[in-house]
Structures are given as structure tokens and as C-alpha cells.
Scaffold this motif. Structure first.
Motif, PDB file in Angstrom:
ATOM      1  N   LEU A   9       0.865  -1.303  -0.051  1.00  0.00           N
ATOM      2  CA  LEU A   9      -0.019   0.137   0.033  1.00  0.00           C
ATOM      3  C   LEU A   9       0.858   1.264  -0.162  1.00  0.00           C
ATOM      4  CD1 LEU A   9      -2.691  -1.052   2.488  1.00  0.00           C
ATOM      5  CD2 LEU A   9      -2.939  -0.985   0.160  1.00  0.00           C
ATOM      6  N   ARG A  10       1.953   1.176   0.484  1.00  0.00           N
ATOM      7  CA  ARG A  10       2.838   2.344   0.588  1.00  0.00           C
ATOM      8  C   ARG A  10       3.575   2.768  -0.657  1.00  0.00           C
ATOM      9  NH1 ARG A  10       5.579   1.627   6.866  1.00  0.00           N
ATOM     10  NH2 ARG A  10       3.639   2.518   7.856  1.00  0.00           N
ATOM     11  N   VAL A  11       3.670   1.562  -1.086  1.00  0.00           N
ATOM     12  CA  VAL A  11       4.568   1.770  -2.583  1.00  0.00           C
ATOM     13  C   VAL A  11       3.167   2.433  -3.583  1.00  0.00           C
ATOM     14  CG1 VAL A  11       5.238   0.492  -4.677  1.00  0.00           C
ATOM     15  CG2 VAL A  11       6.160  -0.032  -2.404  1.00  0.00           C
ATOM     16  N   ALA A  12       2.300   1.970  -3.335  1.00  0.00           N
ATOM     17  CA  ALA A  12       1.075   2.698  -4.148  1.00  0.00           C
ATOM     18  C   ALA A  12       0.639   3.990  -3.850  1.00  0.00           C
ATOM     19  CB  ALA A  12      -0.311   1.604  -3.957  1.00  0.00           C
ATOM     20  N   GLY A  13       1.404   4.676  -2.447  1.00  0.00           N
ATOM     21  CA  GLY A  13       1.197   6.035  -2.408  1.00  0.00           C
ATOM     22  C   GLY A  13       0.250   6.123  -1.208  1.00  0.00           C
ATOM     23  N   ARG A  41     -12.311   2.643   1.098  1.00  0.00           N
ATOM     24  CA  ARG A  41     -11.844   1.289   1.530  1.00  0.00           C
ATOM     25  C   ARG A  41     -11.909   0.316   0.131  1.00  0.00           C
ATOM     26  NH1 ARG A  41     -15.351  -2.475   5.721  1.00  0.00           N
ATOM     27  NH2 ARG A  41     -14.173  -4.073   5.477  1.00  0.00           N
ATOM     28  N   ASP A  42     -12.467   0.622  -0.810  1.00  0.00           N
ATOM     29  CA  ASP A  42     -12.771  -0.362  -1.962  1.00  0.00           C
ATOM     30  C   ASP A  42     -11.227  -0.139  -2.660  1.00  0.00           C
ATOM     31  OD1 ASP A  42     -15.013  -1.481  -1.342  1.00  0.00           O
ATOM     32  OD2 ASP A  42     -16.065   0.115  -2.573  1.00  0.00           O
ATOM     33  N   ALA A  43     -10.753   1.015  -2.723  1.00  0.00           N
ATOM     34  CA  ALA A  43      -9.693   1.468  -3.625  1.00  0.00           C
ATOM     35  C   ALA A  43      -8.544   0.811  -2.932  1.00  0.00           C
ATOM     36  CB  ALA A  43      -9.431   2.903  -3.489  1.00  0.00           C
ATOM     37  N   THR A  45      -8.436  -1.921  -0.781  1.00  0.00           N
ATOM     38  CA  THR A  45      -8.945  -3.332  -1.052  1.00  0.00           C
ATOM     39  C   THR A  45      -8.372  -4.033  -2.255  1.00  0.00           C
ATOM     40  OG1 THR A  45     -10.787  -3.217   0.430  1.00  0.00           O
ATOM     41  CG2 THR A  45     -10.532  -5.254  -0.876  1.00  0.00           C
ATOM     42  N   ALA A  46      -8.417  -3.136  -3.185  1.00  0.00           N
ATOM     43  CA  ALA A  46      -8.237  -3.439  -4.539  1.00  0.00           C
ATOM     44  C   ALA A  46      -6.629  -3.743  -4.872  1.00  0.00           C
ATOM     45  CB  ALA A  46      -8.517  -2.231  -5.794  1.00  0.00           C
ATOM     46  N   LEU A  47      -5.921  -3.033  -4.009  1.00  0.00           N
ATOM     47  CA  LEU A  47      -4.266  -3.093  -3.891  1.00  0.00           C
ATOM     48  C   LEU A  47      -3.888  -4.356  -3.315  1.00  0.00           C
ATOM     49  CD1 LEU A  47      -3.726   0.757  -3.069  1.00  0.00           C
ATOM     50  CD2 LEU A  47      -3.348  -0.441  -5.300  1.00  0.00           C
ATOM     51  N   LEU A  48      -4.667  -5.044  -2.562  1.00  0.00           N
ATOM     52  CA  LEU A  48      -4.207  -6.024  -1.810  1.00  0.00           C
ATOM     53  C   LEU A  48      -4.040  -7.293  -2.715  1.00  0.00           C
ATOM     54  CD1 LEU A  48      -6.965  -6.120   1.038  1.00  0.00           C
ATOM     55  CD2 LEU A  48      -4.686  -4.930   1.164  1.00  0.00           C
ATOM     56  N   PRO A  49      -2.852  -8.110  -2.592  1.00  0.00           N
ATOM     57  CA  PRO A  49      -2.334  -9.054  -3.471  1.00  0.00           C
ATOM     58  C   PRO A  49      -3.393 -10.053  -3.846  1.00  0.00           C
ATOM     59  CG  PRO A  49      -1.257  -9.124  -1.178  1.00  0.00           C
ATOM     60  CD  PRO A  49      -2.006  -7.873  -1.137  1.00  0.00           C
ATOM     61  N   TRP A  50      -4.159 -10.628  -2.978  1.00  0.00           N
ATOM     62  CA  TRP A  50      -5.098 -11.705  -3.263  1.00  0.00           C
ATOM     63  C   TRP A  50      -6.357 -10.970  -4.008  1.00  0.00           C
ATOM     64  CZ3 TRP A  50      -3.736 -10.304   1.782  1.00  0.00           C
ATOM     65  CH2 TRP A  50      -4.702  -9.593   2.500  1.00  0.00           C
ATOM     66  N   THR A  51      -6.510  -9.728  -4.157  1.00  0.00           N
ATOM     67  CA  THR A  51      -7.757  -9.515  -4.974  1.00  0.00           C
ATOM     68  C   THR A  51      -7.337  -8.947  -6.326  1.00  0.00           C
ATOM     69  OG1 THR A  51      -7.284  -7.105  -4.367  1.00  0.00           O
ATOM     70  CG2 THR A  51      -8.794  -8.441  -2.904  1.00  0.00           C
ATOM     71  N   THR A  52      -6.081  -9.266  -6.649  1.00  0.00           N
ATOM     72  CA  THR A  52      -5.808  -9.001  -8.195  1.00  0.00           C
ATOM     73  C   THR A  52      -5.625 -10.011  -9.089  1.00  0.00           C
ATOM     74  OG1 THR A  52      -3.326  -8.900  -7.622  1.00  0.00           O
ATOM     75  CG2 THR A  52      -4.540  -6.603  -7.582  1.00  0.00           C
TER      76      THR A  52
END
Length: 52
Positions: A9-13, A41-43, A45-52
Motif C-alpha cells: 500500500l505504501r508503494v502505491a502511495g 476502502r474499496d480502492a 482493498t483493490a491494492l491487496l495482493p489476493w484481490t488482483t
């Protein structure tokens, strides 16, 4: 795993951090809102590795 998700998440800003509650035996992920608001929250959550 918690550290890896927070780092992603930090890498994504997203200024994110995690807290552990021993009483609840649960990790909580939190983040600071950006100056323009969000991310939602949805944005996040979309960055979490198991949702991509």
C-alpha cells in the motif's frame, strides 16, 4: 504478511499502517486520507495482493 500488505500500500502511495489487538486477536489496517480525500476502502482493498 501484514508487513508485506502495508508495504504494498505504501508503494502505491497510501500512507498505511497496521495495528494488532491482543484482546481481539486481530490485525487492523488503517491509512491516512490524501489531501483530496480517499483512498476509499474499496480502492485500498483493490491494492491487496489476493484481490488482483
Amino acid at each position: 504478511m501484514v508487513d508485506a500488505v502495508t508495504a504494498t500500500l505504501r508503494v502505491a502511495g497510501v500512507d498505511a499502517w497496521a495495528r494488532y489487538s491482543a484482546a481481539a486477536d486481530r490485525w487492523t489496517l488503517d491509512w491516512a486520507p490524501l489531501p483530496g480525500g480517499g483512498p476509499s476502502r474499496d480502492a485500498v482493498t483493490a491494492l491487496l495482493p489476493w484481490t488482483t
